[in-house]
Design a protein around this motif. Structure first.
Motif, PDB file in Angstrom:
ATOM      1  N   UNK A  62      30.887  26.266  40.002  1.00  0.00           N
ATOM      2  CA  UNK A  62      31.461  27.614  39.951  1.00  0.00           C
ATOM      3  C   UNK A  62      32.742  27.714  40.779  1.00  0.00           C
ATOM      4  N   UNK A  63      32.795  26.995  41.898  1.00  0.00           N
ATOM      5  CA  UNK A  63      34.030  26.965  42.685  1.00  0.00           C
ATOM      6  C   UNK A  63      35.168  26.353  41.895  1.00  0.00           C
ATOM      7  N   UNK A  64      34.856  25.293  41.144  1.00  0.00           N
ATOM      8  CA  UNK A  64      35.850  24.662  40.271  1.00  0.00           C
ATOM      9  C   UNK A  64      36.348  25.644  39.221  1.00  0.00           C
ATOM     10  N   UNK A  65      35.432  26.324  38.561  1.00  0.00           N
ATOM     11  CA  UNK A  65      35.824  27.283  37.528  1.00  0.00           C
ATOM     12  C   UNK A  65      36.655  28.428  38.100  1.00  0.00           C
ATOM     13  N   UNK A  66      36.275  28.896  39.280  1.00  0.00           N
ATOM     14  CA  UNK A  66      37.009  30.013  39.869  1.00  0.00           C
ATOM     15  C   UNK A  66      38.429  29.600  40.235  1.00  0.00           C
ATOM     16  N   UNK A  67      38.602  28.339  40.633  1.00  0.00           N
ATOM     17  CA  UNK A  67      39.941  27.832  40.907  1.00  0.00           C
ATOM     18  C   UNK A  67      40.857  28.075  39.717  1.00  0.00           C
ATOM     19  N   UNK A  68      40.332  27.797  38.517  1.00  0.00           N
ATOM     20  CA  UNK A  68      41.164  27.945  37.328  1.00  0.00           C
ATOM     21  C   UNK A  68      41.296  29.387  36.871  1.00  0.00           C
ATOM     22  N   UNK A  69      40.371  30.231  37.255  1.00  0.00           N
ATOM     23  CA  UNK A  69      40.561  31.670  37.019  1.00  0.00           C
ATOM     24  C   UNK A  69      41.758  32.159  37.841  1.00  0.00           C
ATOM     25  N   UNK A  70      41.821  31.713  39.099  1.00  0.00           N
ATOM     26  CA  UNK A  70      42.935  32.107  39.962  1.00  0.00           C
ATOM     27  C   UNK A  70      44.253  31.521  39.443  1.00  0.00           C
ATOM     28  N   UNK A  71      44.215  30.256  39.017  1.00  0.00           N
ATOM     29  CA  UNK A  71      45.420  29.639  38.465  1.00  0.00           C
ATOM     30  C   UNK A  71      45.903  30.399  37.233  1.00  0.00           C
ATOM     31  N   UNK A  72      44.968  30.849  36.402  1.00  0.00           N
ATOM     32  CA  UNK A  72      45.339  31.628  35.220  1.00  0.00           C
ATOM     33  C   UNK A  72      46.046  32.913  35.615  1.00  0.00           C
ATOM     34  N   UNK A  73      45.547  33.572  36.660  1.00  0.00           N
ATOM     35  CA  UNK A  73      46.188  34.784  37.163  1.00  0.00           C
ATOM     36  C   UNK A  73      47.598  34.462  37.649  1.00  0.00           C
ATOM     37  N   UNK A  74      47.727  33.363  38.402  1.00  0.00           N
ATOM     38  CA  UNK A  74      49.042  32.995  38.926  1.00  0.00           C
ATOM     39  C   UNK A  74      50.052  32.726  37.809  1.00  0.00           C
ATOM     40  N   UNK A  75      49.606  32.002  36.777  1.00  0.00           N
ATOM     41  CA  UNK A  75      50.507  31.666  35.673  1.00  0.00           C
ATOM     42  C   UNK A  75      50.850  32.899  34.834  1.00  0.00           C
ATOM     43  N   UNK A  76      49.837  33.733  34.562  1.00  0.00           N
ATOM     44  CA  UNK A  76      50.085  34.936  33.768  1.00  0.00           C
ATOM     45  C   UNK A  76      51.012  35.899  34.504  1.00  0.00           C
ATOM     46  N   UNK A 112      53.316  34.986  36.752  1.00  0.00           N
ATOM     47  CA  UNK A 112      54.652  34.418  36.899  1.00  0.00           C
ATOM     48  C   UNK A 112      55.357  34.184  35.570  1.00  0.00           C
ATOM     49  N   UNK A 113      54.597  33.774  34.552  1.00  0.00           N
ATOM     50  CA  UNK A 113      55.200  33.401  33.266  1.00  0.00           C
ATOM     51  C   UNK A 113      54.441  34.030  32.100  1.00  0.00           C
ATOM     52  N   UNK A 114      54.488  35.347  31.950  1.00  0.00           N
ATOM     53  CA  UNK A 114      53.756  35.978  30.848  1.00  0.00           C
ATOM     54  C   UNK A 114      54.442  35.815  29.494  1.00  0.00           C
ATOM     55  N   UNK A 115      55.691  35.334  29.500  1.00  0.00           N
ATOM     56  CA  UNK A 115      56.437  35.232  28.250  1.00  0.00           C
ATOM     57  C   UNK A 115      56.702  36.606  27.663  1.00  0.00           C
ATOM     58  N   UNK A 116      56.470  36.748  26.388  1.00  0.00           N
ATOM     59  CA  UNK A 116      56.684  38.033  25.725  1.00  0.00           C
ATOM     60  C   UNK A 116      55.430  38.894  25.740  1.00  0.00           C
ATOM     61  N   UNK A 117      54.352  38.380  26.350  1.00  0.00           N
ATOM     62  CA  UNK A 117      53.072  39.094  26.366  1.00  0.00           C
ATOM     63  C   UNK A 117      52.968  39.997  27.589  1.00  0.00           C
ATOM     64  N   UNK A 118      52.023  40.938  27.524  1.00  0.00           N
ATOM     65  CA  UNK A 118      51.686  41.715  28.711  1.00  0.00           C
ATOM     66  C   UNK A 118      50.887  40.813  29.655  1.00  0.00           C
ATOM     67  N   UNK A 119      50.737  41.251  30.896  1.00  0.00           N
ATOM     68  CA  UNK A 119      49.971  40.447  31.856  1.00  0.00           C
ATOM     69  C   UNK A 119      48.549  40.200  31.354  1.00  0.00           C
ATOM     70  N   UNK A 120      47.905  41.255  30.844  1.00  0.00           N
ATOM     71  CA  UNK A 120      46.526  41.111  30.369  1.00  0.00           C
ATOM     72  C   UNK A 120      46.415  40.128  29.216  1.00  0.00           C
ATOM     73  N   UNK A 121      47.347  40.216  28.275  1.00  0.00           N
ATOM     74  CA  UNK A 121      47.309  39.312  27.120  1.00  0.00           C
ATOM     75  C   UNK A 121      47.597  37.878  27.549  1.00  0.00           C
ATOM     76  N   UNK A 122      48.564  37.716  28.457  1.00  0.00           N
ATOM     77  CA  UNK A 122      48.882  36.369  28.943  1.00  0.00           C
ATOM     78  C   UNK A 122      47.706  35.784  29.713  1.00  0.00           C
ATOM     79  N   UNK A 123      47.034  36.620  30.520  1.00  0.00           N
ATOM     80  CA  UNK A 123      45.876  36.152  31.281  1.00  0.00           C
ATOM     81  C   UNK A 123      44.759  35.695  30.348  1.00  0.00           C
ATOM     82  N   UNK A 124      44.498  36.473  29.319  1.00  0.00           N
ATOM     83  CA  UNK A 124      43.457  36.107  28.360  1.00  0.00           C
ATOM     84  C   UNK A 124      43.794  34.787  27.666  1.00  0.00           C
TER      85      UNK A 124
END
Length: 255
Positions: A178-192, A194-206
């Motif tokens: 679960x710690x491993x998985x949560x690491x990538x949840x946080x990374x997803x937040x960081x990437x969304x 910083x770099x959402x592209x043309x998407x909204x934050x929520x869409x980029x996060x998903x």
């Protein structure tokens, strides 16, 4: 492993918290391994500032381990080596990032989460310099996701499962996975963020989390199983050290 802070140490941690608080007040809110140059400068600085209190806390915790549990120093070093090896086994994931086991959960289970912030940033620094894995400008963001967020989840999950009297090896495996998985949840937040592209934050996060889940869930399961096996081996070959840090009950004590 509990390492209570003295009033002076609490003051040092509190003082270090001023850095991320000031950063939050002076830069716009926003913000695995995220590669070099992928984050905007503001995000890179902000994540580095957020990590600072945890690094101070981790240094204090390590100092106490070295002073009070000298027999366990080699075991602590092994946790850093374990994280280095596992997190270096990368596979390409979404653009600008990679998926891999983290290896920091096991150290958090044995020694608590704070020391892993220090060990984790050392691991990430060496990987950035020697393996071109991650980067110096993204060191703060990668440290927060892999060496702060993930370990705190692993330590918390293990403490909860221990109270619920779940079998020790099962608890270790679940905590590390679960710690491993949560690491990538946080990374997803960081990437969304910083770099959402043309998407909204929520869409980029998903989108980021959806792609990460495909590669990371199997890796998290593998890390959980491997961590349980490592603990099983340590119980055979390093039982005195595990008793020293309180992971196993002392001889004659009720388990």
């Amino acid at each position: 492993m509990n390492t209570p802070l003295t009033p002076r140490e609490r003051k040092a941690v509190s003082l270090s918290c001023a850095v991320p608080v000031l950063a939050a007040l002076t830069v716009p809110a926003g913000a695995m391994h995220i590669m070099e140059g992928y984050l905007p400068p503001v995000h890179a600085i902000a994540w580095g500032a957020v990590c600072l209190p945890f690094l101070v806390w981790g240094l204090i915790a390590i100092r106490k381990i070295v002073a009070g549990h000298r027999k366990t120093i080699l075991l602590l070093a092994m946790m850093g080596a374990y994280a280095f090896v596992l997190s270096a086994l990368k596979m390409p994931s979404v653009s600008g990032s990679s998926s891999h086991p983290t290896g920091t959960g096991l150290g958090a289970v044995l020694f608590g989460a704070p020391p892993m912030a220090v060990l984790g940033i050392i691991v990430l620094l060496f990987q950035a310099l020697l393996l071109a894995h991650g980067g110096l400008t993204t060191l703060g963001a990668n440290t927060f996701s892999m060496a702060v967020a993930g370990p705190f989840v692993s330590a918390g999950v293990y403490a909860l499962l221990k109270k619920l009297r779940v079998h020790r090896l099962v608890a270790v495996g679940l905590a590390c996975a679960l710690g491993d998985l949560f690491t990538y949840c946080v990374t997803s937040v960081q990437l969304a963020w910083a770099q959402p592209g043309s998407l909204s934050f929520g869409a980029a996060l998903a989108e980021y989390m959806g792609i990460f889940a495909v590669t990371q869930i199997p890796l998290a399961v593998v890390e959980g199983v491997l961590s349980a096996i490592v603990v099983m081996l340590l119980e055979s070959f390093a039982k005195p050290e595990l008793r020293e840090i309180g992971f196993l009950a002392k001889e004659g004590a009720k388990s």
